[in-house]
Structures are given as C-alpha cells and as structure tokens.
Design a protein around this motif. Structure first.
Motif, PDB file in Angstrom:
ATOM      1  N   GLU A 125     -18.877 -28.602   8.240  1.00  9.99           N
ATOM      2  CA  GLU A 125     -19.384 -27.282   7.863  1.00  9.99           C
ATOM      3  C   GLU A 125     -18.977 -26.873   6.449  1.00  9.99           C
ATOM      4  OE1 GLU A 125     -18.219 -24.540  10.905  1.00  9.99           O
ATOM      5  OE2 GLU A 125     -19.079 -25.800  12.468  1.00  9.99           O
ATOM      6  N   GLY A 126     -18.222 -27.696   5.745  1.00  8.38           N
ATOM      7  CA  GLY A 126     -17.793 -27.369   4.391  1.00  8.38           C
ATOM      8  C   GLY A 126     -16.675 -26.349   4.380  1.00  8.38           C
ATOM      9  N   TRP A 127     -16.535 -25.663   3.249  1.00  2.37           N
ATOM     10  CA  TRP A 127     -15.471 -24.664   3.108  1.00  2.37           C
ATOM     11  C   TRP A 127     -15.704 -23.528   4.083  1.00  2.37           C
ATOM     12  CZ3 TRP A 127     -11.935 -27.131   0.854  1.00  2.37           C
ATOM     13  CH2 TRP A 127     -12.180 -27.961  -0.237  1.00  2.37           C
ATOM     14  N   PRO A 128     -14.643 -23.025   4.698  1.00  2.00           N
ATOM     15  CA  PRO A 128     -14.819 -21.947   5.679  1.00  2.00           C
ATOM     16  C   PRO A 128     -15.334 -20.668   5.028  1.00  2.00           C
ATOM     17  CG  PRO A 128     -12.481 -22.355   5.283  1.00  2.00           C
ATOM     18  CD  PRO A 128     -13.242 -23.408   4.535  1.00  2.00           C
ATOM     19  N   SER A 129     -16.075 -19.892   5.806  1.00  2.00           N
ATOM     20  CA  SER A 129     -16.603 -18.616   5.318  1.00  2.00           C
ATOM     21  C   SER A 129     -16.314 -17.469   6.278  1.00  2.00           C
ATOM     22  CB  SER A 129     -18.108 -18.716   5.087  1.00  2.00           C
ATOM     23  OG  SER A 129     -18.766 -19.055   6.292  1.00  2.00           O
ATOM     24  N   SER A 130     -15.630 -17.780   7.390  1.00  2.00           N
ATOM     25  CA  SER A 130     -15.265 -16.725   8.331  1.00  2.00           C
ATOM     26  C   SER A 130     -13.899 -17.028   8.937  1.00  2.00           C
ATOM     27  CB  SER A 130     -16.316 -16.571   9.428  1.00  2.00           C
ATOM     28  OG  SER A 130     -16.431 -17.762  10.166  1.00  2.00           O
ATOM     29  N   HIS A 131     -13.226 -15.963   9.360  1.00  2.00           N
ATOM     30  CA  HIS A 131     -11.904 -16.110   9.975  1.00  2.00           C
ATOM     31  C   HIS A 131     -12.065 -16.725  11.370  1.00  2.00           C
ATOM     32  CE1 HIS A 131      -9.337 -14.051   7.063  1.00  2.00           C
ATOM     33  NE2 HIS A 131     -10.402 -13.319   6.797  1.00  2.00           N
ATOM     34  N   PRO A 132     -11.247 -17.734  11.709  1.00  2.00           N
ATOM     35  CA  PRO A 132     -11.383 -18.403  13.001  1.00  2.00           C
ATOM     36  C   PRO A 132     -11.172 -17.476  14.205  1.00  2.00           C
ATOM     37  CG  PRO A 132      -9.771 -19.535  11.612  1.00  2.00           C
ATOM     38  CD  PRO A 132     -10.226 -18.326  10.882  1.00  2.00           C
ATOM     39  N   GLU A 133     -10.287 -16.505  14.083  1.00  2.00           N
ATOM     40  CA  GLU A 133      -9.981 -15.625  15.215  1.00  2.00           C
ATOM     41  C   GLU A 133     -10.944 -14.452  15.329  1.00  2.00           C
ATOM     42  OE1 GLU A 133      -5.912 -14.499  14.773  1.00  2.00           O
ATOM     43  OE2 GLU A 133      -5.195 -16.553  14.906  1.00  2.00           O
ATOM     44  N   THR A 134     -11.310 -13.849  14.196  1.00  2.00           N
ATOM     45  CA  THR A 134     -12.124 -12.627  14.237  1.00  2.00           C
ATOM     46  C   THR A 134     -13.598 -12.876  13.983  1.00  2.00           C
ATOM     47  OG1 THR A 134     -11.856 -12.163  11.879  1.00  2.00           O
ATOM     48  CG2 THR A 134     -10.149 -11.304  13.378  1.00  2.00           C
ATOM     49  N   GLY A 135     -13.913 -13.969  13.304  1.00  2.00           N
ATOM     50  CA  GLY A 135     -15.304 -14.231  12.938  1.00  2.00           C
ATOM     51  C   GLY A 135     -15.763 -13.446  11.727  1.00  2.00           C
ATOM     52  N   HIS A 136     -14.891 -12.594  11.171  1.00  2.00           N
ATOM     53  CA  HIS A 136     -15.267 -11.817   9.989  1.00  2.00           C
ATOM     54  C   HIS A 136     -15.444 -12.735   8.782  1.00  2.00           C
ATOM     55  CE1 HIS A 136     -13.263  -8.462  12.293  1.00  2.00           C
ATOM     56  NE2 HIS A 136     -14.487  -8.016  12.082  1.00  2.00           N
ATOM     57  N   GLU A 137     -16.517 -12.497   8.046  1.00  2.00           N
ATOM     58  CA  GLU A 137     -16.781 -13.305   6.858  1.00  2.00           C
ATOM     59  C   GLU A 137     -15.819 -12.951   5.732  1.00  2.00           C
ATOM     60  OE1 GLU A 137     -20.822 -13.453   5.595  1.00  2.00           O
ATOM     61  OE2 GLU A 137     -21.548 -13.948   7.594  1.00  2.00           O
ATOM     62  N   PHE A 138     -15.551 -13.921   4.875  1.00  2.00           N
ATOM     63  CA  PHE A 138     -14.705 -13.707   3.711  1.00  2.00           C
ATOM     64  C   PHE A 138     -15.172 -14.624   2.599  1.00  2.00           C
ATOM     65  CE2 PHE A 138     -12.851 -17.444   5.420  1.00  2.00           C
ATOM     66  CZ  PHE A 138     -12.144 -18.066   4.412  1.00  2.00           C
ATOM     67  N   ASN A 139     -14.719 -14.342   1.378  1.00  2.00           N
ATOM     68  CA  ASN A 139     -15.087 -15.133   0.220  1.00  2.00           C
ATOM     69  C   ASN A 139     -13.994 -16.182  -0.009  1.00  2.00           C
ATOM     70  OD1 ASN A 139     -15.127 -15.991  -2.602  1.00  2.00           O
ATOM     71  ND2 ASN A 139     -16.757 -14.480  -2.843  1.00  2.00           N
ATOM     72  N   PHE A 140     -14.312 -17.436   0.263  1.00  2.00           N
ATOM     73  CA  PHE A 140     -13.332 -18.514   0.164  1.00  2.00           C
ATOM     74  C   PHE A 140     -12.746 -18.618  -1.239  1.00  2.00           C
ATOM     75  CE2 PHE A 140     -12.042 -22.932  -0.453  1.00  2.00           C
ATOM     76  CZ  PHE A 140     -11.162 -23.079   0.611  1.00  2.00           C
ATOM     77  N   ASP A 141     -13.594 -18.518  -2.254  1.00  2.00           N
ATOM     78  CA  ASP A 141     -13.124 -18.623  -3.639  1.00  2.00           C
ATOM     79  C   ASP A 141     -12.070 -17.562  -3.947  1.00  2.00           C
ATOM     80  OD1 ASP A 141     -15.115 -20.530  -3.736  1.00  2.00           O
ATOM     81  OD2 ASP A 141     -16.312 -19.508  -5.255  1.00  2.00           O
ATOM     82  N   GLU A 142     -12.337 -16.317  -3.555  1.00  4.28           N
ATOM     83  CA  GLU A 142     -11.395 -15.226  -3.813  1.00  4.28           C
ATOM     84  C   GLU A 142     -10.079 -15.436  -3.068  1.00  4.28           C
ATOM     85  OE1 GLU A 142     -13.324 -11.551  -2.830  1.00  4.28           O
ATOM     86  OE2 GLU A 142     -14.798 -11.759  -4.446  1.00  4.28           O
ATOM     87  N   GLU A 143     -10.162 -15.889  -1.834  1.00  2.00           N
ATOM     88  CA  GLU A 143      -8.942 -16.114  -1.049  1.00  2.00           C
ATOM     89  C   GLU A 143      -8.118 -17.259  -1.628  1.00  2.00           C
ATOM     90  OE1 GLU A 143      -7.707 -14.243   1.524  1.00  2.00           O
ATOM     91  OE2 GLU A 143      -9.333 -12.893   0.967  1.00  2.00           O
ATOM     92  N   LEU A 144      -8.782 -18.329  -2.039  1.00  2.49           N
ATOM     93  CA  LEU A 144      -8.072 -19.455  -2.644  1.00  2.49           C
ATOM     94  C   LEU A 144      -7.407 -19.023  -3.943  1.00  2.49           C
ATOM     95  CD1 LEU A 144      -7.275 -22.447  -2.833  1.00  2.49           C
ATOM     96  CD2 LEU A 144      -9.508 -22.859  -3.902  1.00  2.49           C
ATOM     97  N   ALA A 145      -8.101 -18.235  -4.753  1.00  2.00           N
ATOM     98  CA  ALA A 145      -7.576 -17.795  -6.048  1.00  2.00           C
ATOM     99  C   ALA A 145      -6.217 -17.122  -5.904  1.00  2.00           C
ATOM    100  CB  ALA A 145      -8.565 -16.860  -6.728  1.00  2.00           C
ATOM    101  N   LYS A 146      -5.999 -16.401  -4.822  1.00  2.00           N
ATOM    102  CA  LYS A 146      -4.726 -15.702  -4.593  1.00  2.00           C
ATOM    103  C   LYS A 146      -3.546 -16.668  -4.495  1.00  2.00           C
ATOM    104  CE  LYS A 146      -7.009 -11.983  -2.098  1.00  2.00           C
ATOM    105  NZ  LYS A 146      -7.204 -11.361  -0.772  1.00  2.00           N
ATOM    106  N   HIS A 147      -3.808 -17.906  -4.148  1.00  2.00           N
ATOM    107  CA  HIS A 147      -2.755 -18.911  -3.974  1.00  2.00           C
ATOM    108  C   HIS A 147      -2.512 -19.753  -5.224  1.00  2.00           C
ATOM    109  CE1 HIS A 147      -2.288 -18.319   0.351  1.00  2.00           C
ATOM    110  NE2 HIS A 147      -3.592 -18.152   0.377  1.00  2.00           N
ATOM    111  N   LEU A 148      -3.449 -19.767  -6.141  1.00  2.21           N
ATOM    112  CA  LEU A 148      -3.386 -20.698  -7.270  1.00  2.21           C
ATOM    113  C   LEU A 148      -2.340 -20.322  -8.307  1.00  2.21           C
ATOM    114  CD1 LEU A 148      -7.188 -21.259  -7.928  1.00  2.21           C
ATOM    115  CD2 LEU A 148      -5.614 -22.729  -6.651  1.00  2.21           C
ATOM    116  N   ASP A 149      -1.722 -21.337  -8.851  1.00  8.57           N
ATOM    117  CA  ASP A 149      -0.862 -21.187 -10.013  1.00  8.57           C
ATOM    118  C   ASP A 149      -1.788 -20.944 -11.202  1.00  8.57           C
ATOM    119  OD1 ASP A 149       0.490 -22.056 -12.480  1.00  8.57           O
ATOM    120  OD2 ASP A 149       2.075 -22.805 -11.154  1.00  8.57           O
ATOM    121  N   PRO A 150      -1.538 -19.907 -12.016  1.00  2.22           N
ATOM    122  CA  PRO A 150      -2.465 -19.596 -13.108  1.00  2.22           C
ATOM    123  C   PRO A 150      -2.583 -20.663 -14.196  1.00  2.22           C
ATOM    124  CG  PRO A 150      -0.583 -18.099 -13.125  1.00  2.22           C
ATOM    125  CD  PRO A 150      -0.456 -18.953 -11.900  1.00  2.22           C
ATOM    126  N   ARG A 151      -1.735 -21.674 -14.164  1.00  2.00           N
ATOM    127  CA  ARG A 151      -1.838 -22.754 -15.153  1.00  2.00           C
ATOM    128  C   ARG A 151      -2.933 -23.760 -14.809  1.00  2.00           C
ATOM    129  NH1 ARG A 151       4.128 -24.965 -14.816  1.00  2.00           N
ATOM    130  NH2 ARG A 151       3.670 -24.440 -12.641  1.00  2.00           N
TER     131      ARG A 151
END
Length: 135
Positions: free
Chosen positions: A53-79
C-alpha cells in the motif's frame, strides 16, 4: 489483479532515534540503520513500506488520515533530506512512480514518472505523439 505499491527511502539522520523507531513501529514502517552519511559517524535510518500500500496515510488505530510527509518531517535532523520513493503497478497494465524530498522544516518537493511527458514535449516539440504509460 491488484494494484501494489512499494516504497523506500534514502538514509537520513533523525532527531530522536528511539522516538523515531516507535513511530515507525506504530505505522508498520520497516527501517534499517547504518553509518551511511559521508564524513559522519552518526547513525542514519532508511525506511520502507513493503505492505503493498506504500507510505501510510491513516492511523492504524483510529483510521484518521494524516500527511505522511509532515509527520516524517517532525523526526528529521535538519542537516539531511529524506528522499521517499514509491512505485506501483497492476501487473504490466498500470505503473506509477513518485518521489518526494522532505526537509525537517516541513518543506517538500515532489515529482512523478508522468513528469517525463512534459520534459519530452519541451525537448522534442509539440508535433510528436506521446502516449501515456503511467496512470
């Protein structure tokens, strides 16, 4: 036949490795670690979605959609920039591909395989025939 998506990234550093690993586990994202950053001893991560199914687009427990790119960005080192590749197919009937470059500040750029048509038209002119191969 079913449409199947596969996804993988390059190696990149994250702000908090334990938090990132929990996030990956929650969304069923595979990850690898290695010292893949040139001239650095920092641990880096590569991620993959081998679920069809590729990159996830919804939460496994709630089914609510989310933006994968935005969520990943929160974890990234800015370098670093995370490059996300995703390809899909339904046998040889349909193929598609998409790539994204994500920065820790939330900016992203995207390109799809279909972009080649625009580039070909620009290079070879309006008089040539170009049919679709990606959907």
């Amino acid at each position: 036949m079913n449409y199947v998506l596969l996804a993988r990234s390059n190696y990149f550093r994250v702000r908090d490795p334990k938090r990132f690993e929990r996030w990956c586990s929650y969304f069923g994202i595979e990850y690898w670690t290695g010292k893949e950053i040139p001239d650095s001893e920092d641990l880096a991560y590569a991620i993959a979605a081998d679920n069809g199914e590729g990159w996830p687009s919804s939460h496994p427990e709630t089914g609510h959609e989310f933006n994968f790119d935005e969520e990943l960005a929160k974890h990234l080192d800015p370098r670093d920039i995370a490059l996300l590749y995703q390809v899909g197919n339904e046998g040889l009937r349909y193929i598609s591909g998409h790539a994204s470059a994500i920065h820790a500040d939330g900016r992203a750029v995207h390109v799809g395989l279909h972009t080649i048509q625009d580039l070909a038209r620009k290079e070879f002119g309006e008089d040539v025939v170009i049919t679709d191969a990606c959907y």
